[in-house]
Design a protein around this motif. Sequence first.
Motif, PDB file in Angstrom:
ATOM      1  N   ALA A  95       1.694  25.564   5.904  1.00 10.28           N
ATOM      2  CA  ALA A  95       0.376  25.392   5.289  1.00 10.28           C
ATOM      3  C   ALA A  95       0.479  25.276   3.770  1.00 10.28           C
ATOM      4  N   LYS A  96       1.631  25.673   3.207  1.00  9.44           N
ATOM      5  CA  LYS A  96       1.830  25.562   1.755  1.00  9.44           C
ATOM      6  C   LYS A  96       2.067  24.120   1.324  1.00  9.44           C
ATOM      7  N   GLY A  97       2.383  23.233   2.284  1.00 12.29           N
ATOM      8  CA  GLY A  97       2.551  21.820   1.956  1.00 12.29           C
ATOM      9  C   GLY A  97       3.976  21.476   1.580  1.00 12.29           C
ATOM     10  N   GLN A  98       4.109  20.448   0.733  1.00 12.89           N
ATOM     11  CA  GLN A  98       5.429  19.961   0.344  1.00 12.89           C
ATOM     12  C   GLN A  98       6.117  20.940  -0.618  1.00 12.89           C
ATOM     13  N   ALA A  99       7.408  20.711  -0.828  1.00 12.19           N
ATOM     14  CA  ALA A  99       8.142  21.552  -1.772  1.00 12.19           C
ATOM     15  C   ALA A  99       7.507  21.447  -3.155  1.00 12.19           C
ATOM     16  N   TRP A 100       7.231  20.224  -3.565  1.00 11.13           N
ATOM     17  CA  TRP A 100       6.460  19.977  -4.778  1.00 11.13           C
ATOM     18  C   TRP A 100       5.902  18.566  -4.731  1.00 11.13           C
ATOM     19  N   GLY A 101       4.928  18.324  -5.580  1.00 12.29           N
ATOM     20  CA  GLY A 101       4.209  17.061  -5.550  1.00 12.29           C
ATOM     21  C   GLY A 101       2.772  17.306  -5.126  1.00 12.29           C
ATOM     22  N   LEU A 102       2.041  16.243  -4.856  1.00 12.04           N
ATOM     23  CA  LEU A 102       0.641  16.369  -4.494  1.00 12.04           C
ATOM     24  C   LEU A 102       0.493  16.914  -3.085  1.00 12.04           C
ATOM     25  N   LYS A 103      -0.679  17.449  -2.791  1.00 11.23           N
ATOM     26  CA  LYS A 103      -0.996  17.952  -1.458  1.00 11.23           C
ATOM     27  C   LYS A 103      -0.908  16.807  -0.443  1.00 11.23           C
ATOM     28  N   THR A 104      -0.402  17.110   0.746  1.00 11.80           N
ATOM     29  CA  THR A 104      -0.294  16.104   1.798  1.00 11.80           C
ATOM     30  C   THR A 104      -1.682  15.558   2.140  1.00 11.80           C
ATOM     31  N   ILE A 105      -1.827  14.234   2.182  1.00 14.02           N
ATOM     32  CA  ILE A 105      -3.133  13.644   2.413  1.00 14.02           C
ATOM     33  C   ILE A 105      -3.429  13.589   3.907  1.00 14.02           C
ATOM     34  N   GLU A 106      -4.705  13.486   4.256  1.00 12.69           N
ATOM     35  CA  GLU A 106      -5.154  13.583   5.640  1.00 12.69           C
ATOM     36  C   GLU A 106      -4.552  12.513   6.531  1.00 12.69           C
ATOM     37  N   SER A 107      -4.405  11.291   6.015  1.00 13.13           N
ATOM     38  CA  SER A 107      -3.904  10.195   6.855  1.00 13.13           C
ATOM     39  C   SER A 107      -2.498  10.464   7.371  1.00 13.13           C
ATOM     40  N   PHE A 108      -1.734  11.293   6.660  1.00 10.49           N
ATOM     41  CA  PHE A 108      -0.379  11.609   7.096  1.00 10.49           C
ATOM     42  C   PHE A 108      -0.396  12.343   8.428  1.00 10.49           C
ATOM     43  N   HIS A 109      -1.497  13.038   8.715  1.00  7.63           N
ATOM     44  CA  HIS A 109      -1.622  13.798   9.959  1.00  7.63           C
ATOM     45  C   HIS A 109      -2.386  13.034  11.037  1.00  7.63           C
ATOM     46  N   THR A 110      -2.956  11.894  10.697  1.00  7.96           N
ATOM     47  CA  THR A 110      -3.795  11.180  11.667  1.00  7.96           C
ATOM     48  C   THR A 110      -3.322   9.763  11.967  1.00  7.96           C
ATOM     49  N   HIS A 111      -2.717   9.075  10.985  1.00 13.96           N
ATOM     50  CA  HIS A 111      -2.352   7.673  11.193  1.00 13.96           C
ATOM     51  C   HIS A 111      -1.044   7.561  11.960  1.00 13.96           C
ATOM     52  N   GLY A 112      -1.065   6.793  13.033  1.00 11.31           N
ATOM     53  CA  GLY A 112       0.123   6.451  13.791  1.00 11.31           C
ATOM     54  C   GLY A 112      -0.077   5.080  14.387  1.00 11.31           C
ATOM     55  N   THR A 113       1.000   4.479  14.864  1.00 10.78           N
ATOM     56  CA  THR A 113       0.891   3.160  15.472  1.00 10.78           C
ATOM     57  C   THR A 113       1.499   3.183  16.872  1.00 10.78           C
ATOM     58  N   PRO A 114       0.791   2.509  17.831  1.00  7.83           N
ATOM     59  CA  PRO A 114      -0.503   1.851  17.674  1.00  7.83           C
ATOM     60  C   PRO A 114      -1.611   2.867  17.404  1.00  7.83           C
ATOM     61  N   PHE A 168       0.827  -1.196   0.000  1.00  9.74           N
ATOM     62  CA  PHE A 168       0.000   0.000   0.000  1.00  9.74           C
ATOM     63  C   PHE A 168       0.866   1.252   0.000  1.00  9.74           C
ATOM     64  N   ILE A 169       0.706   2.093  -1.019  1.00  7.04           N
ATOM     65  CA  ILE A 169       1.387   3.388  -1.085  1.00  7.04           C
ATOM     66  C   ILE A 169       0.459   4.436  -0.493  1.00  7.04           C
ATOM     67  N   GLU A 170       0.922   5.082   0.568  1.00  9.88           N
ATOM     68  CA  GLU A 170       0.112   6.127   1.197  1.00  9.88           C
ATOM     69  C   GLU A 170       0.227   7.441   0.438  1.00  9.88           C
ATOM     70  N   THR A 171       1.463   7.856   0.150  1.00 10.98           N
ATOM     71  CA  THR A 171       1.672   9.119  -0.562  1.00 10.98           C
ATOM     72  C   THR A 171       3.098   9.177  -1.105  1.00 10.98           C
ATOM     73  N   GLY A 172       3.272   9.942  -2.159  1.00 15.19           N
ATOM     74  CA  GLY A 172       4.564  10.093  -2.793  1.00 15.19           C
ATOM     75  C   GLY A 172       4.583   9.368  -4.134  1.00 15.19           C
ATOM     76  N   PRO A 173       5.690   9.544  -4.870  1.00 15.62           N
ATOM     77  CA  PRO A 173       6.897  10.275  -4.471  1.00 15.62           C
ATOM     78  C   PRO A 173       6.747  11.790  -4.651  1.00 15.62           C
ATOM     79  N   HIS A 174       7.164  12.517  -3.603  1.00 20.84           N
ATOM     80  CA  HIS A 174       7.185  13.973  -3.603  1.00 20.84           C
ATOM     81  C   HIS A 174       8.495  14.430  -2.970  1.00 20.84           C
ATOM     82  N   LYS A 175       8.631  15.750  -2.800  1.00 21.30           N
ATOM     83  CA  LYS A 175       9.789  16.317  -2.118  1.00 21.30           C
ATOM     84  C   LYS A 175       9.326  17.138  -0.920  1.00 21.30           C
TER      85      LYS A 175
END
Length: 321
Positions: free
Chosen positions: A293-312, A241-248
């Motif tokens: 708030a501008k997000g990554q240097a370039w690539g797609l906008k950061t997806i929501e799961s990147f800010h919410t998913h953690g383990t456990p 499963f790819i969550e996000t990327g490839p970006h910078k």
Amino acid sequence: MAPRHEIAHLAHVQLLTPKLEESVRFCTDFLGLRVVGSEGDRVYLHAWDDYQHHTLTLRAHRHAGIARTHLRAASPEALRGRVDAIETTGYGIGWADGEPGFGPTYLFTDPDGHEFGLYYEAEWFQCTEETRPALKNQAAAYPSGGVPARRLDHVNFLGRTPGDNRDFLVDVLGALTTEQIMLDDGSVAAAWTTFTNKSYDLVYTRDNLGLSGRLHHIAFAADSRADILRACDVALDQGVFIETGPHKHAIQQTFFLYVYEPGGNRIELCNPGARLILAPDWHRVDWTEAERAKGQAWGLKTIESFHTHGTPTADDLTRET
């Protein structure tokens, strides 16, 4: 403030997984790590250019997460000095036998409850005929499959108060803060710290769920951007499963890909890995809330799961209580 460079480097990590066999296959088939041993519910894996016995321990558990992060001291004297410093903080746990290939290990936690192990004695990786490299200054032969990951690069923890954890690393272990995110209210949302000339080894990001002791991701360095692009195709073929990327990334300028291993832990592949910080008087880079708030240097906008998913996960912790 503790003296710099008494911690030699980020050494290896213990990762928890509820799907041990599947996680091992992910690490070997996708990441290109090699199994170098097992014991009970633990499997030890080695990245091809890591000089130590193993890079990663996978440990069977009812949920995903990070069990322990190991750091190697620069010398026996440095080990004693940092242990003495840790014991004054109240975060010390005590001495334990090291994992296979590693000597006596002092256990402690950070202010957020993540467990660490600090040691000096270490067994170097011993090649077999199958893993012997053509170049004698390389730890093992280049793997024929997977990404392959060259070495463990960094760990990104989730925590309630990144600033407290940052200060613990700086004041007690001698880390340097290279970059951080400062919110408009003056609080620290994330901090990137290093023990070496790499730009970062350990990262703390504010846990948006308000929980403690969780993992955002562990990261492995790939040799090139081409390896990360190839990893996307390998992930597609292997059902990873790819969550996000490839970006910078803007922060630290890392070219990245984030995937989930079968147990649920987030894994980053990065190039160039951490940058080099050669300046002895490095000027910390602070990023504002508006800049982030501008997000990554370039690539797609950061997806929501990147800010919410953690383990456990929060559900895992609820079931534990």
